[in-house]
Design an enzyme around this catalytic site. Structure first.
Site, mmCIF file in Angstrom:
data_model
loop_
_atom_site.group_PDB
_atom_site.id
_atom_site.type_symbol
_atom_site.label_atom_id
_atom_site.label_comp_id
_atom_site.label_asym_id
_atom_site.label_seq_id
_atom_site.Cartn_x
_atom_site.Cartn_y
_atom_site.Cartn_z
ATOM 1 N N ALA A 553 -81.997 177.086 47.549
ATOM 2 C CA ALA A 553 -81.944 177.849 46.303
ATOM 3 C C ALA A 553 -80.697 177.470 45.495
ATOM 4 O O ALA A 553 -80.771 177.210 44.289
ATOM 5 C CB ALA A 553 -81.955 179.347 46.602
ATOM 6 N N TYR A 554 -79.551 177.428 46.169
ATOM 7 C CA TYR A 554 -78.301 177.099 45.483
ATOM 8 C C TYR A 554 -78.380 175.704 44.865
ATOM 9 O O TYR A 554 -78.100 175.516 43.677
ATOM 10 C CB TYR A 554 -77.133 177.192 46.467
ATOM 11 C CG TYR A 554 -75.797 176.871 45.849
ATOM 12 C CD1 TYR A 554 -75.137 177.809 45.075
ATOM 13 C CD2 TYR A 554 -75.206 175.623 46.040
ATOM 14 C CE1 TYR A 554 -73.905 177.515 44.501
ATOM 15 C CE2 TYR A 554 -73.984 175.314 45.472
ATOM 16 C CZ TYR A 554 -73.334 176.266 44.698
ATOM 17 O OH TYR A 554 -72.126 175.958 44.125
ATOM 18 N N SER A 555 -78.777 174.707 45.701
ATOM 19 C CA SER A 555 -78.816 173.320 45.221
ATOM 20 C C SER A 555 -79.809 173.166 44.075
ATOM 21 O O SER A 555 -79.530 172.501 43.073
ATOM 22 C CB SER A 555 -79.190 172.369 46.359
ATOM 23 O OG SER A 555 -78.253 172.481 47.406
ATOM 24 N N SER A 557 -80.832 175.505 42.005
ATOM 25 C CA SER A 557 -80.362 176.202 40.791
ATOM 26 C C SER A 557 -79.302 175.368 40.073
ATOM 27 O O SER A 557 -79.312 175.238 38.850
ATOM 28 C CB SER A 557 -79.814 177.581 41.155
ATOM 29 O OG SER A 557 -78.578 177.471 41.852
ATOM 30 N N LYS A 558 -78.385 174.773 40.846
ATOM 31 C CA LYS A 558 -77.322 173.973 40.225
ATOM 32 C C LYS A 558 -77.896 172.684 39.625
ATOM 33 O O LYS A 558 -77.440 172.213 38.588
ATOM 34 C CB LYS A 558 -76.235 173.652 41.257
ATOM 35 C CG LYS A 558 -75.346 174.846 41.591
ATOM 36 C CD LYS A 558 -74.412 175.202 40.438
ATOM 37 C CE LYS A 558 -73.403 176.276 40.819
ATOM 38 N NZ LYS A 558 -72.495 176.628 39.718
#
Ligand code: ZN
Length: 657
Positions: A553-555, A557-558
């Site tokens: 999710a983090y990767s 989103s970024k």
């Protein structure tokens, strides 16, 4: 008028200069007497020169010192005999006068003596106090000015007609004083300027100032010109933040550099700007013809506003030396804008300057209202006084080597600003002279810094209406937005895709991606109006070029944010907005990296904490400050011709390289 003198405040050992400091500070504490570097005081002391000969020294307030906070070192020691001789010259240009003052001091490191030093020298009293007291200026700036002063004071003061501050005024005062002063004289009133008191002791001179100004206040009360009623309709007008940004853009264009605009829509300001006679009272021109106050049509606002222009040109023309040194300061931009909808807007190169302008103008509004009640407000050469006060400040800045910082007059907004990289970005931008709006979910942001160039607002970036209201507040406080640093983001605990819950995925997307889309969209019209072009910096992540397992999710989103920034670079170039990204990695001096977490991660890789922190190609530690400095530079001249770039700040990573 309260006499604040209390002999218990002063230790017995205090000397004459110490007493001078004490009563100067008492004057400085009362803003109706002395505002921002205005007013000045002196004491004449006996001393010996290098040859052992007696000489009298005038210790007079130095430029750039505020009476409220003055110290002994803030008084400039000037040889008195020389000053008295200067006062007898038929003429002396102001630059030559300043040169004489500076070259006849007895301490090389002293500040530049006040431009009113000769005035202090010619008064034959040990202590001399001078203020631009509101009550006295109110009387002298009314239709019955001189008559009013004579009614109040009789022959206890010498009255001097208006002359612009400088050598000519000092000379005129010397003549007038020699002619009119007697044993009953305890002060001197300079019409449309201010008042002097004097005495043999600090207490006597200060007490007379309080007494004299108190008499002027009593007169205003007797004439029903003290309590000024506020107009019925004094509610602030509804003004769109974008209108303020347009106004700021126009003023910046006139000035030739970015300025801040602070809106004041308090009851006093609104009552003033809605006076029926606003056009008459606010446009009463000062004595000098170039010192115009104009009605300016601001086409973007689509209506006329009263732009009360403190035009420095006239003043500088009289001070050629300064004009030469300070060419860049010659601007025709207004300092105060008055408008029935806007209220009073104060303009300044820094938030501090705008605050000073606002405070001085708040007193001016009161003076105008009372003088009108007294029978009519009359022309305002007091403008010159404003300039003299300002000139003193400019002198002090010059001595400090006054080149403005790179982001002077500009406004930045940083998200996630309460700690870590966000807070470091706030610091880096403030250090470069920007006014900064910091937003964060953490309410501690509100009290991160107590300074005029910082506004902290608690805000949830995922809430559209909150973002819109932050932008409106930025416009009300500073006039617009030039730089946007998109830093806020969340990093949930590691979770592999096969276990990733939809709601967790969406929550990360809402904060790290959607919120930035909304903020970029809402900020775009403001950035488009940035006088030097808008800048956006995206705090990305090493995970964009080199994702890791367990951070889907983090990767994602970024990476999506990164793509959004690239599209923005394409779309917004024509609006003179540039947008660049930086990709930090392993920044450990932030809140989430506690000592325990660090130790556990280091153990996981079989490294010491120290080695773990420097586990990159350059074997160097990357700090929040390193990231923030790069973010700030991306808003500056180095990146003026770069948009759509992605720069790693990670000590070198073999997967990224
Ligand atoms: Zn003065």
């Amino acid at each position: 008028m309260n006499n604040l003198y209390d002999s218990r405040d002063m230790p017995a050992c205090v000397d004459d200069l110490g007493r001078r400091v004490y009563t100067s500070r008492l004057l400085g504490r009362d803003k109706s007497l002395v505002l921002h570097g205005g007013g000045n005081t002196s004491v004449k002391l006996a001393g010996k020169n290098a040859f052992g000969e007696d000489e009298e020294i005038l210790y007079v307030k130095g430029s750039g010192w505020d009476l409220e906070k003055i110290e002994e070192g803030g008084f400039a020691p000037v040889r008195l005999e020389h000053l008295k001789r200067l006062a007898l010259l038929p003429a002396l240009s102001d630059p030559a006068m300043v040169n004489e003052l500076v070259t006849h001091m007895t301490r090389a490191s002293a500040p530049v003596p006040s431009v009113e030093a000769i005035l202090h020298a010619i008064l034959p009293y040990k202590y001399v106090d001078h203020t631009h007291a509101d009550a006295v200026v109110t009387v002298t700036n009314s239709v019955a000015g001189e008559a009013g002063i004579r009614e109040i004071y009789g022959d206890s003061v010498v009255v001097v007609p208006y002359v612009m501050p400088g050598f000519d005024l000092a000379r005129l005062c010397a003549e007038q004083f020699a002619r009119d002063a007697g044993p009953q004289t305890i002060g001197m009133v300079l019409l449309n300027h201010g008042i002097f008191s004097f005495g043999e002791t600090a207490e006597e001179s200060y007490g007379r100032m309080i007494d004299l100004v108190g008499r002027a206040e009593g007169y205003l009360k007797r004439k029903q010109a003290w309590d000024i009623g506020l107009a019925a309709d004094r509610s602030p007008g509804a003004v769109a933040g974008l209108d303020l940004a347009r106004l700021r853009k126009e003023i910046s264009d006139v000035a030739g550099f970015p300025v801040l605009v602070a809106r004041h829509a308090d009851a006093q300001a609104m009552a003033f700007v809605r006076r029926d006679d606003l056009a008459t009272v606010a446009r009463q021109g000062p004595a000098t013809p170039d010192h115009v106050i104009r009605t300016k049509r601001l086409p973007m606002l689509g209506r006329d506003v009263q732009a009360y222009a403190t035009d420095y040109r006239a003043y500088f023309a009289a001070h050629e030396m300064l004009a030469k040194e300070r060419k860049t300061m010659l601007d025709a931009a207004p300092r105060v804008v008055l408008d029935p909808q806007l209220g009073m807007c104060a303009v300044g190169r820094t938030a501090q300057d705008a605050a000073i302008v606002a405070e001085i103008y708040a007193h001016t509004m009161e003076i105008i209202a009372r003088a009108t009640a007294l029978g009519g407000y009359r022309a305002l050469p007091a403008q010159d006084i404003f300039d003299v006060e300002y000139w003193d400040l400019e002198q002090a800045k010059l001595r400090k080597g006054g080149k403005p910082p790179p982001f002077a007059g500009e406004v930045a907004l940083v998200t996630g600003a309460a700690s870590g990289i966000g807070k470091a970005c706030v610091d880096a931008l403030l250090a470069r002279g920007a006014a900064v709006v910091g937003i964060d979910l953490n309410p501690a942001i509100g009290s991160l810094y107590q300074r005029p160039d910082f506004l902290g607002v608690a805000c949830d970036v995922a809430a559209e209406d909150q973002l819109r209201s932050v932008l409106a507040r930025a416009a009300e406080t500073f006039g617009g937005l030039d730089m946007l640093v998109l830093n806020a983001g969340i990093f949930p605990g590691g979770c592999r895709i096969d276990a990733l819950q939809t709601e967790d995925w969406r929550r990360v997307m809402r904060v790290n991606l959607d919120a930035n889309l909304v903020l970029m969209r809402e900020a775009h019209p403001f950035l488009k109006l940035a006088p030097r072009g808008g800048r956006v910096v995206v705090i990305g992540s090493k995970n964009v070029p080199a994702p890791g397992p367990g951070a889907a999710a983090y990767s994602a989103s970024k990476a999506a944010l990164n793509q959004l920034a690239r599209v923005a670079a394409l779309e917004w170039g024509g609006d003179n907005i540039r947008i660049n990204s930086l990709h930090p990695n392993a920044v450990f001096d932030t809140g989430i990296w506690t000592d325990e977490v660090l130790a556990s991660r280091a153990r996981h890789y079989g490294l010491s904490v120290e080695a773990y922190k420097k586990n990159n190609i350059l074997q160097t530690e990357v700090t929040s400050r390193d990231v923030a400095e790069l973010a700030a530079e991306m808003c500056g001249a180095l990146f003026a011709k770069t948009t759509g770039a992605q720069v790693p700040v990670d000590g070198g990573n073999d997967r990224v390289i």
